[in-house]
Design a protein around this motif. Structure first.
Motif, mmCIF file in Angstrom:
data_model
loop_
_atom_site.group_PDB
_atom_site.id
_atom_site.type_symbol
_atom_site.label_atom_id
_atom_site.label_comp_id
_atom_site.label_asym_id
_atom_site.label_seq_id
_atom_site.Cartn_x
_atom_site.Cartn_y
_atom_site.Cartn_z
ATOM 1 N N ARG A 88 -3.718 4.187 3.684
ATOM 2 C CA ARG A 88 -4.041 3.239 2.613
ATOM 3 C C ARG A 88 -4.155 4.005 1.299
ATOM 4 O O ARG A 88 -4.750 5.084 1.270
ATOM 5 N N PRO A 89 -3.611 3.474 0.196
ATOM 6 C CA PRO A 89 -3.732 4.171 -1.091
ATOM 7 C C PRO A 89 -5.175 4.162 -1.578
ATOM 8 O O PRO A 89 -5.903 3.189 -1.405
ATOM 9 N N GLU A 90 -5.579 5.278 -2.196
ATOM 10 C CA GLU A 90 -6.974 5.407 -2.625
ATOM 11 C C GLU A 90 -7.242 4.719 -3.958
ATOM 12 O O GLU A 90 -8.328 4.183 -4.184
ATOM 13 N N ASP A 91 -6.264 4.725 -4.860
ATOM 14 C CA ASP A 91 -6.514 4.237 -6.213
ATOM 15 C C ASP A 91 -5.302 3.444 -6.705
ATOM 16 O O ASP A 91 -4.284 3.335 -6.007
ATOM 17 N N ASP A 92 -5.428 2.895 -7.898
ATOM 18 C CA ASP A 92 -4.355 2.053 -8.457
ATOM 19 C C ASP A 92 -3.063 2.839 -8.660
ATOM 20 O O ASP A 92 -1.971 2.319 -8.429
#
Length: 276
Positions: A260-264
């Motif tokens: 899952r991506p951590e940030d925008d």
């Protein structure tokens, strides 16, 4: 009032219950003229099938403080024709660690293959204890490599990290990624000492990669099922990812890895990668 489990008493009761449910006609046992007064196999018959003495079975079933070895538990499991779940239960009651049963996983369960597809647009894949990559979705292939273009022998996450030229600069902290991978493989090696393919794989890594050989000699043990990785993708730049490793109850030799991506910024980079 809730009481703790008396494992000695439960072991005795479980052995009796499983012995009594068996049909003697299902076994190739010497015929005995004595009339059977109770259902199931006799204690001496279980002893014969398991390769132990009748007195030993009697003492186990009378909860007289015995703690059978792993070899004896395995023999009893075969003699009583226990299911995999019952076998694991017997090992737990005997406070022993079960050996791996049956053949090792070389193909992902169909249900997991479908789940990996359904997890899109999150990158996901299925691996076994050797880190062989058994199934993946398109997002994982775009993030890492086109697995379809690789021979099956190279579809292994540690092999790719060590040997594939495109992966050598993929992890921003490569040493940490390698240490975690080596620590996982050492734990898998200890849990599956009979797995010759895993042993051969480790021997190849030691012979071909100095970093792997050095980390292996340090004997760190770790199975990291949750964490964070920072990767450097040649097309979209740096991506920070959280990972989660899930072990299905029905297929404990398979591991579902999801990123899952951590940030925008990382989320945007993954979108651009998926759209390519």
């Amino acid at each position: 009032m809730t009481r703790t489990v008396d494992t000695t008493q439960e072991l005795a009761a479980f052995l009796r219950a499983r012995r009594e449910r068996l049909d003697p006609q299902d076994f190739d046992l010497p015929s005995r003229r004595r009339t059977r007064r109770t259902p199931g196999l006799r204690r001496e018959e279980v002893a014969e099938l398991a390769g132990v003495s009748t007195d030993y079975i009697v003492r186990l079933e009378q909860a007289r403080g015995l703690r059978p070895s792993a070899d004896v538990v395995e023999a009893l499991s075969r003699a009583l024709r226990l299911t995999p779940d019952e076998r694991a239960y017997l090992f737990n009651l005997a406070q022993q660690r079960p050996r791996a049963a049956g053949e090792h996983t070389t193909a992902a369960a169909p249900q997991l293959v479908a789940l990996v597809t359904d997890l899109s647009p999150l990158p996901a894949m299925v691996m076994n204890h050797r880190c062989d990559i058994l199934a993946w979705n398109g997002e994982m292939a775009r993030l890492l490599l086109d697995f379809d273009a690789l021979p099956p022998s190279q579809r292994n996450s540690m092999w790719l990290c060590l040997m594939h030229p495109k992966m050598r600069e993929f992890y921003v902290d490569r040493e940490r990624a390698l240490r975690e991978g080596v620590a996982h493989l050492r734990a898998a090696w200890a849990a599956h000492p009979e797995d010759r393919a895993l042993t051969d794989l480790i021997a190849e890594f030691i012979a071909r990669d100095e970093d792997f050989a050095r980390f292996w000699a340090e004997r760190d043990i770790n199975v990291n099922g949750r964490g964070r990785k920072v990767v450097r993708h040649p097309d979209v730049g740096v991506i920070t990812l959280h990972f989660e490793v899930l072990v299905p109850v029905q297929d404990p030799d398979q591991r579902l890895l999801v990123y899952r991506p951590e940030d925008d910024e990382s989320r945007s980079a993954l979108r651009r990668l998926t759209a390519r």
